[in-house]
Design a protein around this motif. Structure first.
Motif, PDB file in Angstrom:
ATOM      1  N   VAL A 237       0.672  -1.412  -0.058  1.00 34.55           N
ATOM      2  CA  VAL A 237       0.053  -0.045  -0.088  1.00 34.55           C
ATOM      3  C   VAL A 237       0.994   1.263   0.078  1.00 34.55           C
ATOM      4  O   VAL A 237       0.545   2.259  -0.635  1.00 34.55           O
ATOM      5  N   ILE A 241       0.693   4.042  -2.769  1.00 30.41           N
ATOM      6  CA  ILE A 241       0.401   5.676  -2.388  1.00 30.41           C
ATOM      7  C   ILE A 241       1.636   6.470  -2.790  1.00 30.41           C
ATOM      8  O   ILE A 241       1.289   7.657  -3.459  1.00 30.41           O
ATOM      9  N   ARG A 246      -4.619   7.333  -7.404  1.00 32.04           N
ATOM     10  CA  ARG A 246      -5.725   7.211  -6.128  1.00 32.04           C
ATOM     11  C   ARG A 246      -6.539   6.136  -6.810  1.00 32.04           C
ATOM     12  O   ARG A 246      -6.906   5.994  -7.829  1.00 32.04           O
ATOM     13  N   GLU A 264      -2.110   0.647   6.965  1.00 30.59           N
ATOM     14  CA  GLU A 264      -1.234   1.538   6.458  1.00 30.59           C
ATOM     15  C   GLU A 264      -2.139   2.528   6.078  1.00 30.59           C
ATOM     16  O   GLU A 264      -1.504   3.793   6.108  1.00 30.59           O
ATOM     17  N   LEU A 265      -3.273   2.420   5.434  1.00 27.67           N
ATOM     18  CA  LEU A 265      -4.145   3.615   4.796  1.00 27.67           C
ATOM     19  C   LEU A 265      -4.390   4.762   6.006  1.00 27.67           C
ATOM     20  O   LEU A 265      -4.069   5.865   6.109  1.00 27.67           O
ATOM     21  N   ARG A 266      -4.648   3.932   7.348  1.00 23.69           N
ATOM     22  CA  ARG A 266      -5.030   4.969   8.499  1.00 23.69           C
ATOM     23  C   ARG A 266      -3.681   5.769   8.936  1.00 23.69           C
ATOM     24  O   ARG A 266      -3.915   6.838   9.238  1.00 23.69           O
ATOM     25  N   ARG A 268      -1.537   6.540   7.069  1.00 19.57           N
ATOM     26  CA  ARG A 268      -1.285   7.759   6.132  1.00 19.57           C
ATOM     27  C   ARG A 268      -2.354   8.755   6.209  1.00 19.57           C
ATOM     28  O   ARG A 268      -2.280   9.523   5.537  1.00 19.57           O
ATOM     29  N   PHE A 270      -5.677   8.222   5.606  1.00 23.50           N
ATOM     30  CA  PHE A 270      -6.827   8.197   4.832  1.00 23.50           C
ATOM     31  C   PHE A 270      -8.017   7.442   5.624  1.00 23.50           C
ATOM     32  O   PHE A 270      -7.954   6.714   6.627  1.00 23.50           O
ATOM     33  N   ILE A 272     -11.463   5.225   5.931  1.00 25.40           N
ATOM     34  CA  ILE A 272     -11.948   4.035   5.446  1.00 25.40           C
ATOM     35  C   ILE A 272     -13.473   3.911   6.102  1.00 25.40           C
ATOM     36  O   ILE A 272     -13.591   3.708   7.114  1.00 25.40           O
TER      37      ILE A 272
END
Length: 340
Positions: A237, A241, A246, A264-266, A268, A270, A272
């Motif tokens: 991920v 990114i 996107r 990983e998204l959280r 960074r 993001f 969800i």
């Protein structure tokens, strides 16, 4: 081995030298000799005498009395999916008065081969295996299946005569993509593990075929290879990114990858599913406990285990299907629908 001492001949050596099956050689040299012709029986016994073969009394006892044990070999016991599958198999075997002997291939075809050889010596009455690799596992599995009744679960090598029971991957992928389409996804990325997971190959193939039908874009560069770990998903991920693109959703081909992607998204920043949706596959226990909880394709492990055990233990003359696909169920949670 000491000096020039030759290895002790095995039953399979006698069978090969006599040009008969292992089961025929076994009958000729023990109980059941009346079931084969006298000429074949005498031929096998003469070959055994010339080779210096001696019946192993312990192994013979196991064969005649039945061990009441079934062996099960999985790629990695540490993977929660296989732990859940083992539990279901053990449950269905215990209902039939059988016990389960578990072994771990440690994600290695070399270890897998060694573990299979240990099962071939008469310690189990049957074998249930989840192969490590579609190609590299084939020789070992073919050898083992010739000596011990064998059924494959979840994954299968390219040997159609060895029974297989697993989830319908094509149906599962389409269930996931259909849900994402309803949620407005247009561009998707995918975290796979095709190098070690045979089922992922089918899922990636089906996703690439189905994405245009659902009006979605799945570029080759957006399919990233991972292994069975949260950390590999986080790394993948991060790569996505850092590439500057996107996506509306990241489709993960098992739940550990989905958990890693969400983590990983959280990290960074993001949201969800507000910024990006994430889906998994399998529905391990952690998928429901994760926050946000993971939308995933639930594999019907009790049914897969039941049908696998029935295939293995069937002694009727009926021709049961050799390949059984069981449809999974889409479980919708917070990673695709906010405040679900």
């Amino acid at each position: 081995m000491i000096g020039d001492e030759k290895p002790r001949p095995r039953l399979v050596d006698v069978a090969q030298a006599a040009g008969v099956s292992v089961s025929t050689a076994s009958r000729a040299l023990g109980r059941g000799s009346e079931l084969i012709g006298a000429q074949t029986r005498d031929h096998v016994r003469e070959v055994a005498r010339k080779l210096g073969y001696r019946v192993n009394p312990v192994a013979r006892s196991l064969r005649l009395a039945k061990t009441k044990q079934i062996g099960m070999l999985v790629p990695s016991i540490s993977n929660p999916f296989y732990t859940d599958l083992i539990v279901q198999v053990e449950h269905h075997l215990s209902q039939r008065g059988l016990s389960l002997l578990i072994s771990d291939a440690e994600m290695s075809v070399t270890t897998e081969d060694l573990k299979l050889r240990s099962f071939e010596g008469g310690s189990v009455d049957g074998l249930i295996i989840v192969p490590c690799h579609e190609s590299f596992s084939t020789p070992s599995l073919e050898r083992a299946a010739a000596l011990v009744p064998t059924v494959q679960l979840d994954r299968a090598v390219s040997l159609p005569h060895i029974p297989f029971v697993g989830v319908d991957d094509a149906h599962g992928v389409r269930e996931v993509l259909g849900h994402l389409k309803e949620r407005g996804a247009r561009r998707i990325a995918m975290l796979s593990n095709t190098g070690s997971d045979l089922s992922s190959v089918k899922r990636v193939t089906e996703a690439r075929r189905a994405a245009p039908e659902f009006g979605m874009e799945l570029a080759d560069s957006d399919v990233l290879e991972c292994n069975h770990s949260v950390e590999s998903a986080r790394s993948a991920v991060s790569t996505l990114i850092n590439g500057g693109n996107r996506w509306d959703a990241i489709v993960c081909l098992n739940d550990l990858l989905a958990i890693g992607a969400i983590t990983e998204l959280r990290h960074r920043g993001f949201g969800i599913p507000e910024d990006i949706m994430v889906t998994g596959f399998d529905d391990i226990q952690f998928a429901e406990l994760m926050r946000p909880s993971v939308t995933t394709l639930r594999q019907p492990l009790p049914e897969i285990a039941r049908q696998g055990v029935e295939l293995l233990l069937d002694e009727s003359d009926s021709e049961l299907p050799k390949r059984i696909l069981v449809k999974g169920e889409l479980v919708i949670r917070q990673s695709t629908i906010p405040e679900f």
